[in-house]
Scaffold this motif. Structure first.
Motif, PDB file in Angstrom:
ATOM      1  N   LYS A 155       0.831  -1.205   0.000  1.00 54.44           N
ATOM      2  CA  LYS A 155       0.000   0.000   0.000  1.00 54.44           C
ATOM      3  C   LYS A 155       0.863   1.251   0.000  1.00 54.44           C
ATOM      4  N   ASP A 156       2.035   1.167   0.617  1.00 51.12           N
ATOM      5  CA  ASP A 156       2.969   2.296   0.662  1.00 51.12           C
ATOM      6  C   ASP A 156       3.828   2.397  -0.593  1.00 51.12           C
ATOM      7  N   GLY A 157       3.658   1.440  -1.518  1.00 49.61           N
ATOM      8  CA  GLY A 157       4.346   1.528  -2.801  1.00 49.61           C
ATOM      9  C   GLY A 157       5.527   0.602  -2.983  1.00 49.61           C
ATOM     10  N   PHE A 158       5.722  -0.350  -2.055  1.00 54.83           N
ATOM     11  CA  PHE A 158       6.876  -1.249  -2.125  1.00 54.83           C
ATOM     12  C   PHE A 158       6.406  -2.689  -2.306  1.00 54.83           C
ATOM     13  N   LYS A 189      -0.766  -8.558  -9.928  1.00 52.47           N
ATOM     14  CA  LYS A 189      -1.749  -8.600  -8.846  1.00 52.47           C
ATOM     15  C   LYS A 189      -1.595  -7.392  -7.923  1.00 52.47           C
ATOM     16  N   ALA A 190      -0.361  -7.087  -7.536  1.00 54.93           N
ATOM     17  CA  ALA A 190      -0.122  -5.959  -6.633  1.00 54.93           C
ATOM     18  C   ALA A 190      -0.470  -4.631  -7.291  1.00 54.93           C
ATOM     19  N   SER A 191      -0.163  -4.496  -8.585  1.00 57.30           N
ATOM     20  CA  SER A 191      -0.407  -3.223  -9.274  1.00 57.30           C
ATOM     21  C   SER A 191      -1.895  -2.942  -9.442  1.00 57.30           C
ATOM     22  N   LYS A 192      -2.698  -4.002  -9.499  1.00 58.25           N
ATOM     23  CA  LYS A 192      -4.141  -3.821  -9.617  1.00 58.25           C
ATOM     24  C   LYS A 192      -4.764  -3.363  -8.306  1.00 58.25           C
ATOM     25  N   LYS A 193      -4.094  -3.679  -7.202  1.00 59.59           N
ATOM     26  CA  LYS A 193      -4.634  -3.334  -5.881  1.00 59.59           C
ATOM     27  C   LYS A 193      -4.109  -1.989  -5.360  1.00 59.59           C
ATOM     28  N   TYR A 194      -2.878  -1.633  -5.738  1.00 59.46           N
ATOM     29  CA  TYR A 194      -2.222  -0.484  -5.111  1.00 59.46           C
ATOM     30  C   TYR A 194      -1.702   0.480  -6.178  1.00 59.46           C
ATOM     31  N   TRP A 195      -2.222   1.700  -6.176  1.00 56.26           N
ATOM     32  CA  TRP A 195      -1.928   2.649  -7.239  1.00 56.26           C
ATOM     33  C   TRP A 195      -0.461   3.072  -7.264  1.00 56.26           C
ATOM     34  N   GLN A 198       1.319   0.518  -9.152  1.00 59.22           N
ATOM     35  CA  GLN A 198       0.890   0.623 -10.550  1.00 59.22           C
ATOM     36  C   GLN A 198       1.633   1.740 -11.282  1.00 59.22           C
ATOM     37  N   LYS A 199       1.819   2.876 -10.623  1.00 55.69           N
ATOM     38  CA  LYS A 199       2.558   3.988 -11.236  1.00 55.69           C
ATOM     39  C   LYS A 199       3.986   3.572 -11.579  1.00 55.69           C
ATOM     40  N   LYS A 200       4.640   2.897 -10.641  1.00 57.18           N
ATOM     41  CA  LYS A 200       6.013   2.449 -10.882  1.00 57.18           C
ATOM     42  C   LYS A 200       6.058   1.408 -12.008  1.00 57.18           C
ATOM     43  N   TYR A 201       5.109   0.514 -11.984  1.00 59.10           N
ATOM     44  CA  TYR A 201       5.028  -0.535 -13.001  1.00 59.10           C
ATOM     45  C   TYR A 201       4.846   0.074 -14.388  1.00 59.10           C
ATOM     46  N   VAL A 204       8.133   1.432 -15.581  1.00 58.55           N
ATOM     47  CA  VAL A 204       9.049   0.364 -15.979  1.00 58.55           C
ATOM     48  C   VAL A 204       8.708  -0.139 -17.381  1.00 58.55           C
ATOM     49  N   ARG A 205       7.421  -0.334 -17.655  1.00 55.92           N
ATOM     50  CA  ARG A 205       7.026  -0.787 -18.995  1.00 55.92           C
ATOM     51  C   ARG A 205       7.390   0.235 -20.065  1.00 55.92           C
ATOM     52  N   ASN A 206       7.206   1.505 -19.748  1.00 57.53           N
ATOM     53  CA  ASN A 206       7.596   2.550 -20.703  1.00 57.53           C
ATOM     54  C   ASN A 206       9.102   2.568 -20.934  1.00 57.53           C
ATOM     55  N   PHE A 207       9.851   2.357 -19.861  1.00 54.42           N
ATOM     56  CA  PHE A 207      11.314   2.350 -19.933  1.00 54.42           C
ATOM     57  C   PHE A 207      11.804   1.209 -20.840  1.00 54.42           C
TER      58      PHE A 207
END
Length: 213
Positions: A155-158, A189-195, A198-201, A204-207
Motif C-alpha cells: 500500500k505504501d508503494g513497495f 496482482k499488486a499493481s491492480k490493488k495499489y496505485w 501501478q505507477k512504478k510498473y 518500468v514498462r515505458n522504460f
C-alpha cells in the motif's frame, strides 16, 4: 511451463552474442568481489536461464550494454556475503550466484537493469517520480530482506521489503518481476490493488518498451 522450456533448451547448443564474455568462478580483486567456480550442473542451469534472458532483449541492447557475465557458485562483495548478484558499471559486467535458489533468470534481469538504469538519461526523472510514489523514504540501512507479501508495505508503494533499500533496488525488483514470466503475475496482482505500485510498473514498462523484442 518453465520446466518444459528448460528441457527444450537443453537440446539446443549454447550460443551467445560474440561480444559477451562468460566466465566461471572469476573474482575481481580491485572491486572486492570474490567468486567461486560453479559445478557442472550449476553451469548447465545457468546456460538454460541465460538463453531465456537473452531472448528478452533486442540484440543491439545487449551488445551496447553488456560485456561480460561472471557465474559464481558463491558470491561475496566486501563484507556482503548475502549478495546473489552484483555489477561493475564501468566494465559493463554482471555477477550472478547460482548456488541455492533457482533464480538465475531473475538475477540476470535484476543486475542488468542497473546497467540500463544508470546509463539512462531518464534516471533522475524516474527517481523523482518514484520518490513521490513511495509513501516511506528509502533507507540504505534497511535490514529486512524478506519476500513475503505484506499488504501495508505494498500500500505504501513497495512490492517487498528489499524495495525499500533504495530507488535503484526498487527499480531492479519491479523490472525483474516484469521481465520474468514466472514472477510477473505477482506484480500484476499488486499493481491492480495499489496505485503507487501501478505507477512504478507503468514507468518500468515505458522504460523497457524500446528495449525488448
Amino acid at each position: 511451463m518453465r520446466t518444459i522450456i528448460a528441457i527444450l533448451l537443453l537440446l539446443l547448443p549454447f550460443t551467445t552474442n560474440a561480444a559477451i564474455k562468460i566466465q566461471y568462478g572469476a573474482g575481481d580483486y580491485n572491486n572486492n568481489i570474490t567468486c567461486t567456480k560453479p559445478s557442472v550442473s550449476q553451469t548447465q542451469r545457468f546456460k538454460n536461464e541465460f538463453k531465456l534472458f537473452l531472448k528478452t532483449y533486442k540484440g543491439p541492447v545487449i551488445a551496447a550494454n553488456l560485456n561480460k557475465v561472471v557465474v559464481c557458485k558463491k558470491l561475496t562483495r566486501g563484507s556482503f556475503d548475502w549478495y546473489r548478484g552484483t555489477y561493475v558499471l564501468s566494465q559493463r559486467t554482471i555477477y550472478v550466484e547460482v548456488d541455492g535458489a533457482d533464480d538465475t533468470e531473475y538475477l540476470l534481469h535484476h543486475e542488468f537493469s542497473s546497467l540500463l538504469l544508470l546509463k539512462s538519461d531518464k534516471k533522475s526523472q524516474l527517481k523523482d517520480k518514484w520518490s513521490v510514489w513511495s509513501k516511506q523514504n528509502y533507507n540504505i540501512e534497511h535490514k529486512k530482506r524478506g519476500w513475503a507479501t505484506k499488504n501495508n508495505l505494498q500500500k505504501d508503494g513497495f512490492l517487498y521489503e528489499y524495495n525499500k533499500v533504495s530507488f535503484e533496488n526498487d527499480f531492479n525488483v519491479i523490472a525483474s518481476f516484469y521481465l520474468c514470466p514466472y514472477l510477473k503475475y505477482k506484480l500484476d496482482k499488486a499493481s491492480k490493488k495499489y496505485w503507487r505500485i501501478q505507477k512504478k510498473y507503468n514507468e518500468v514498462r515505458n522504460f523497457y518498451r524500446p528495449l525488448l523484442r
